[in-house]
Design an enzyme around this catalytic site. Structure first.
Site, PDB file in Angstrom:
ATOM      1  N   HIS A 298      41.532  27.215  -8.465  1.00  0.00           N
ATOM      2  CA  HIS A 298      40.280  28.117  -9.407  1.00  0.00           C
ATOM      3  C   HIS A 298      41.015  29.287 -11.100  1.00  0.00           C
ATOM      4  O   HIS A 298      40.057  30.343 -10.781  1.00  0.00           O
ATOM      5  CB  HIS A 298      39.955  29.584  -8.172  1.00  0.00           C
ATOM      6  CG  HIS A 298      38.881  28.447  -7.345  1.00  0.00           C
ATOM      7  ND1 HIS A 298      37.656  27.869  -7.576  1.00  0.00           N
ATOM      8  CD2 HIS A 298      39.223  27.752  -6.174  1.00  0.00           C
ATOM      9  CE1 HIS A 298      37.056  27.034  -6.823  1.00  0.00           C
ATOM     10  NE2 HIS A 298      37.853  26.855  -5.549  1.00  0.00           N
ATOM     11  N   LYS A 483      30.044  41.214 -12.343  1.00  0.00           N
ATOM     12  CA  LYS A 483      31.271  40.586 -11.865  1.00  0.00           C
ATOM     13  C   LYS A 483      32.770  41.417 -11.473  1.00  0.00           C
ATOM     14  O   LYS A 483      32.792  42.765 -11.545  1.00  0.00           O
ATOM     15  CB  LYS A 483      31.829  39.611 -12.302  1.00  0.00           C
ATOM     16  CG  LYS A 483      32.272  40.139 -14.073  1.00  0.00           C
ATOM     17  CD  LYS A 483      32.601  39.539 -15.308  1.00  0.00           C
ATOM     18  CE  LYS A 483      31.750  39.323 -16.048  1.00  0.00           C
ATOM     19  NZ  LYS A 483      31.261  37.806 -15.336  1.00  0.00           N
ATOM     20  N   LYS A 489      38.515  39.804 -17.682  1.00  0.00           N
ATOM     21  CA  LYS A 489      37.393  40.032 -17.746  1.00  0.00           C
ATOM     22  C   LYS A 489      36.843  40.818 -19.068  1.00  0.00           C
ATOM     23  O   LYS A 489      35.316  40.667 -19.615  1.00  0.00           O
ATOM     24  CB  LYS A 489      36.345  40.264 -16.564  1.00  0.00           C
ATOM     25  CG  LYS A 489      36.641  38.758 -15.626  1.00  0.00           C
ATOM     26  CD  LYS A 489      35.939  39.475 -14.035  1.00  0.00           C
ATOM     27  CE  LYS A 489      36.642  38.272 -12.730  1.00  0.00           C
ATOM     28  NZ  LYS A 489      35.724  37.255 -13.525  1.00  0.00           N
ATOM     29  N   THR A 591      30.408  31.993 -12.024  1.00  0.00           N
ATOM     30  CA  THR A 591      29.237  31.495 -11.627  1.00  0.00           C
ATOM     31  C   THR A 591      28.042  32.650 -11.970  1.00  0.00           C
ATOM     32  O   THR A 591      27.333  32.035 -12.119  1.00  0.00           O
ATOM     33  CB  THR A 591      29.395  31.322 -10.178  1.00  0.00           C
ATOM     34  OG1 THR A 591      29.895  31.568  -9.953  1.00  0.00           O
ATOM     35  CG2 THR A 591      30.486  30.164  -9.991  1.00  0.00           C
ATOM     36  N   LYS A 595      23.843  32.316 -12.583  1.00  0.00           N
ATOM     37  CA  LYS A 595      22.732  32.263 -12.183  1.00  0.00           C
ATOM     38  C   LYS A 595      21.497  33.290 -12.778  1.00  0.00           C
ATOM     39  O   LYS A 595      20.434  32.936 -13.041  1.00  0.00           O
ATOM     40  CB  LYS A 595      23.223  33.474 -10.851  1.00  0.00           C
ATOM     41  CG  LYS A 595      24.617  33.070  -9.674  1.00  0.00           C
ATOM     42  CD  LYS A 595      25.141  34.262  -9.108  1.00  0.00           C
ATOM     43  CE  LYS A 595      26.115  32.848  -8.081  1.00  0.00           C
ATOM     44  NZ  LYS A 595      26.750  34.078  -7.463  1.00  0.00           N
TER      45      LYS A 595
HETATM   46  C1  26Q Z   1      45.656  35.459  -3.162  1.00  0.00           C
HETATM   47  C2  26Q Z   1      46.828  35.649  -2.268  1.00  0.00           C
HETATM   48  C3  26Q Z   1      47.090  36.950  -1.851  1.00  0.00           C
HETATM   49  C4  26Q Z   1      45.907  38.084  -2.023  1.00  0.00           C
HETATM   50  C5  26Q Z   1      44.863  37.140  -2.657  1.00  0.00           C
HETATM   51  C6  26Q Z   1      44.849  36.129  -3.286  1.00  0.00           C
HETATM   52  C7  26Q Z   1      43.319  35.875  -4.222  1.00  0.00           C
HETATM   53  C8  26Q Z   1      42.115  36.441  -3.458  1.00  0.00           C
HETATM   54  C9  26Q Z   1      41.516  35.511  -3.910  1.00  0.00           C
HETATM   55  C10 26Q Z   1      44.087  35.089  -4.938  1.00  0.00           C
HETATM   56  C11 26Q Z   1      42.671  35.023  -6.026  1.00  0.00           C
HETATM   57  C12 26Q Z   1      40.990  34.642  -5.684  1.00  0.00           C
HETATM   58  C13 26Q Z   1      40.176  34.956  -5.916  1.00  0.00           C
HETATM   59  C14 26Q Z   1      39.825  34.254  -6.884  1.00  0.00           C
HETATM   60  C15 26Q Z   1      38.951  33.862  -7.701  1.00  0.00           C
HETATM   61  O1  26Q Z   1      37.473  34.108  -7.213  1.00  0.00           O
HETATM   62  N1  26Q Z   1      38.343  33.123  -9.079  1.00  0.00           N
HETATM   63  C16 26Q Z   1      37.363  32.666  -9.482  1.00  0.00           C
HETATM   64  O2  26Q Z   1      36.736  31.104  -8.852  1.00  0.00           O
HETATM   65  C17 26Q Z   1      35.403  30.787  -9.609  1.00  0.00           C
HETATM   66  C18 26Q Z   1      34.880  30.008  -8.772  1.00  0.00           C
HETATM   67  O3  26Q Z   1      35.494  29.055  -8.981  1.00  0.00           O
HETATM   68  C19 26Q Z   1      35.946  30.966 -10.678  1.00  0.00           C
HETATM   69  O4  26Q Z   1      34.292  30.916 -11.481  1.00  0.00           O
HETATM   70  C20 26Q Z   1      36.246  31.810 -11.380  1.00  0.00           C
HETATM   71  O5  26Q Z   1      35.869  32.174 -13.014  1.00  0.00           O
HETATM   72  C21 26Q Z   1      37.877  32.425 -10.488  1.00  0.00           C
HETATM   73  O6  26Q Z   1      37.989  33.779 -11.170  1.00  0.00           O
END
Ligand code: 26Q
Length: 745
Positions: A298, A483, A489, A591, A595
């Protein structure tokens, strides 16, 4: 599900003398019991979704809608003198940060609705994503004690299915809470709660409030292993009970989907169980795993790619560290035998620089690796996982994200749903592609759509007035950027564009300007200083404009507090324009863009993520694409100098100067720090995200919208073209693709 019986039960709920909380529990429990009373025949082959986040939002209305009893329930309780809208006060289940967590929720919804057996595993955090308030324009975080007042009647505690998870220094009990997901099939989201010692309970206490990771954190590793091991442990146990210890057939009955790398410890735990408990050889276990696991990426942000310090993993999970090291050697040998070049082997390696690369574990073991939009998958293939793609191209595929039309259209915009019903019948609700049959050229249709948009804008304005105490300009264009707050962004770029418009308005250079409201919603990770500064800057701009009599009847900025799923439901329905302005190459998909489109907003956006597919579907002429492409950005990399660039463009310099010239009070130097992100090398290069480079093209795009909005019919047509071409972005389509191409269910 026996609908009449359920309605009869609701009819018999005594309303008098009960608190709203009591009624909430009685109604919810009646629904859950009815759902669970239905005996499901267990399908042979099931898919399991491993995600550390599920951003479910408010469950009540969505579930009643899914059960097909929302309208009747409203009537039943209205007759008892109780307005179900009181439950708009119920807390969101915010067990996720943003896109990735909400995607998991949309996918569960679609799978159940299409009748696919998809079961979710995750963590039942005691506190969800923090609540946000602004004090003096700055973000203040508060714990999200979501269970405190309203509880969680939509889940059932399953003490009978608890399982122990072992760490070197403690044993933790994982207690499942099952949340039924109702549709053509009844699926289950199983969230584990950590119980035992005080230390053990900390594991499921907090959601990590960042959507990227800067460094390895012990608690994060514990969380990831905790739920992965609990899930894998249960599934393996059940399999052995039913089919014995021959694991050859395991992949016939199970397919696992890793929602990013956050559950990659499941791979190690699976190998550990099969080799240590069930005596398979290591190669045998790897072979089974390779047929079971799949991985969705992602993000390509380097700081969000999980790499765990080997020493750290060894300390709390020595066996797991051993297994990952062994896998590293095993995979290396395989690649060596194939004669792959050394640099490529290094690139794909599981152990790199004293750390485990969780993404490389996932890519090695997975049968399928997918990105979440065309351009994102291409970047994975060409850059992030280039070596793996060269040697295993058959693993890679794209599945563009989607969102559920049940929450993001039927529930949040019943007026638009009715509009479709009246013109198409109700079949479109299950087959969204039918909305393409709306005639966007028909005058009556356009006028009906325009009336709905005006009504949704009015509702949004009323809601914002209630929540924020700010009265929105009537008859204005509503432009939303909602967002998570992230530098890539580029909410910062929008802020500077607004200032540019503000100065031009003040100077009388925009005499025909249509009144415009910019609506922002975003949480910044508590530790993300720069993101918090951007919130402060936007709030200062909002205040300045509000207090300026020269412009405040034509321009307005509002940054809503505590943007969450429930707020999003109002904003996506009530906006004219969707701002999707990430630096090309950085937003995996997005996403929120889908929406807003589904509700008829036009996109002002860069050629990034799913924006590209949005304009492919709805037409470039119906949207406002601007800014540098990925290729342009790549070409700029070594030549771009933001200082010279600003010097050469006085219209840019005028607005960036406001960060340092005393336009805004800045005693603690926060705005000065923002300015340095543009002009100085900090933790990134100066203007790493090309804010200044794309700034004037953004201003032009916004002014073009402003001009074209004046032709009401033409603009409404653009909006309707977007709404009616949004079917591709239904998560039903996405889930069908996963089911057919990856899961084989
Ligand atoms: C990792 C390690 C330690 C702490 C936190 C994390 C962590 C937590 C959440 C790393 C990444 C995330 C979330 C990522 C995310 O939301 N990505 C988004 O995913 C969406 C669904 O596919 C996409 O539409 C977005 O473009 C993308 O940014």
């Amino acid at each position: 599900m026996n609908r009449d019986k359920l309605l009869w039960k609701l009819q018999n709920i005594e309303g008098k003398g009960k608190t709203a909380v009591e009624l909430y529990h009685e109604i919810s429990s009646a629904c859950v019991n009815e759902i669970l009373s239905e005996k499901q025949k267990a399908p042979a082959r099931c898919a399991y979704y491993f995600s550390v986040e599920y951003l479910m939002g408010r469950m009540f209305f969505n579930n009643l809608l899914a059960l097909g009893i929302l309208d009747e329930a409203r009537e039943i309780f209205a007759a008892k003198g109780f307005d179900l809208n009181v439950f708009e006060e119920v807390e969101d289940a915010a067990l996720g940060n943003g896109g990735l967590g909400r995607l998991a929720a949309c996918y569960l919804d679609s799978a159940a609705n299409l009748g696919y057996p998809l079961y979710g595993f995750g963590i039942r955090y005691k506190y969800g994503l923090f609540k946000q308030k602004f004090v003096g324009g700055e973000q203040v975080e508060e714990a999200d004690d979501w269970l405190k007042v309203w509880g969680d009647p939509w889940s059932v505690r399953r003490s009978d299915e608890k399982i122990e998870v072992n760490f070197a220094d403690m044993t933790v009990t994982a207690v499942p809470y099952d949340m039924p997901i109702y549709g053509r099939s009844v699926n289950i989201l199983r969230l584990f709660q950590a119980e035992g010692s005080a230390e053990a309970e900390k594991i499921s206490e907090y959601l990590y409030p960042a959507d990227d990771c800067e460094e390895g954190k012990l608690l994060r590793i514990r969380q990831e292993y905790f739920f992965s091991a609990a899930a894998v442990g249960q599934l393996v146990q059940k399999y052995v009970k039913k089919y014995g210890k021959n694991f050859e057939h395991f992949p016939e009955f199970h397919v696992f989907q890793l929602n990013d790398t956050h559950a990659v410890f499941a791979v190690a735990e699976f190998l550990r169980l099969l080799t240590k408990e069930y005596r398979l050889t290591f190669p045998q276990a790897v072979e089974v795993a390779k047929k079971t696991f799949n991985y969705t990426n992602h993000t390509i942000l380097p700081e969000a790619l999980e790499c765990w310090d080997i020493k750290l993993v060894e300390k709390i999970l020595p066996e797991i560290a051993q297994i990952l090291t062994r896998l590293h050697i095993f995979a290396g040998r395989e690649w060596n035998i194939c004669g792959y070049p050394k640099p490529e082997i290094a690139e794909m390696s599981i152990v790199r620089g004293g750390k485990f690369s969780m993404a490389n574990v996932a890519v090695y073991i997975s049968g399928h690796v997918n990105g979440v939009a065309e351009i994102h998958t291409k970047i994975l293939e060409e850059r992030l996982f280039a070596a793996a793609y060269r040697h295993f191209p058959e693993k890679f595929l794209n599945v563009t994200n989607g969102v559920t039309q049940r929450r993001w259209l039927l529930l949040c915009n019943e007026e638009l749903a009715k509009f479709y019903d009246e013109r198409l019948g109700t079949a479109w609700r299950d087959d969204l592609s039918l909305i393409r049959n709306i005639n966007c050229g028909d005058a009556e249709t356009l006028s009906a759509f325009s009336t709905i948009k005006a009504e949704k804008k009015r509702q949004l304005a009323a809601y914002i007035e209630k929540k924020e105490g700010v009265k929105l300009l009537p008859d204005a264009i509503y432009i939303a950027q909602v967002k998570r707050l992230h530098e890539y962004k580029r909410q910062f770029m929008t802020a500077l564009a607004i200032l540019r418009i503000y100065f031009d308005l003040k100077a009388g250079k925009l005499p025909d300007f249509t009144p415009t409201v910019f609506i922002f919603g975003a949480k910044a990770a508590g530790s993300y200083k720069r993101a918090k500064e951007i919130i402060l800057f936007l709030n200062k701009i909002a205040e300045r404009i509000a207090n300026d009599e020269d412009v405040n009847a034509r321009l307005q900025v509002v940054f809503v507090q505590n943007y969450d799923v429930s707020y999003a439901e109002k904003i996506v329905a009530g906006s004219d324009v969707s701002l999707q302005v990430s630096t090309a190459g950085f937003e995996a998909s997005g996403t929120g863009n889908m929406k807003l489109m589904m509700n008829g907003a036009v996109t002002v956006g860069t050629m990034d993520g799913a924006n590209i597919e949005i304009v492919e579907e709805a037409g470039k002429e119906n949207n406002y694409i601007f800014g540098a492409s990925v290729e342009e950005i790549n070409a700029l990399e070594n030549t771009y100098d933001p200082i010279t660039f600003a010097e050469e463009h006085p219209r840019i310099k005028r607005v960036t100067d406001t960060l340092t010239d005393g336009t805004f009070e800045d005693a603690d130097g926060k705005l000065k720090d923002l300015a340095s992100s543009l002009f100085k090398q900090t933790y990134n290069r100066a203007d790493h995200y090309y804010v200044l480079y794309d700034l004037l093209p953004l201003v032009d795009a916004l002014l073009k919208v402003n001009e074209e909005y004046k032709d009401k019919t033409l603009f409404t047509k653009k909006q309707l073209e977007n709404a009616t071409h949004s079917a591709f972005f239904s998560s039903d389509r996405a889930i069908q693709t996963y089911a057919e191409k990856i899961w084989g269910i």
